[in-house]
Enzyme design. Structure first.
Site, short mmCIF file in Angstrom:
data_model
loop_
_atom_site.label_atom_id
_atom_site.label_comp_id
_atom_site.label_asym_id
_atom_site.label_seq_id
_atom_site.Cartn_x
_atom_site.Cartn_y
_atom_site.Cartn_z
N SER A 43 0.85 -1.18 0.00
CA SER A 43 0.00 0.00 0.00
C SER A 43 0.88 1.23 0.00
CB SER A 43 -0.89 -0.01 1.24
OG SER A 43 -1.55 1.22 1.40
N TYR A 56 -1.57 0.33 10.77
CA TYR A 56 -1.73 -0.16 9.40
C TYR A 56 -0.50 0.18 8.58
CZ TYR A 56 -3.34 -0.62 4.60
OH TYR A 56 -3.43 -0.97 3.28
#
Length: 61
Positions: A43, A56
């Site tokens: 990501s 995250y």
């Protein structure tokens, strides 16, 4: 500051150790057949921090 440590542990269990477990499961087959590919997704959050998403972002490193 308000996030429970268990939330971080769960995230790392899925995002980090999940990839390791999957690789360990398929690697013997790949070695036996002499080929295979392991694709890992990531990501953009691992490159730039995202407010309120530190766990995250860290797990995506």
């Amino acid at each position: 500051m308000d996030t429970e440590l268990s939330a971080y542990r769960t995230l790392f269990e899925v995002d980090v150790f999940g990839q390791i477990a999957l690789t360990k499961a398929v690697l013997p087959v790949m070695l036996k057949q002499g080929s295979g590919h392991i694709a890992v997704t990531s990501s953009v959050a691992d490159k730039v921090g995202v407010k309120l998403r530190s766990s995250y972002c860290a797990a995506r490193q």
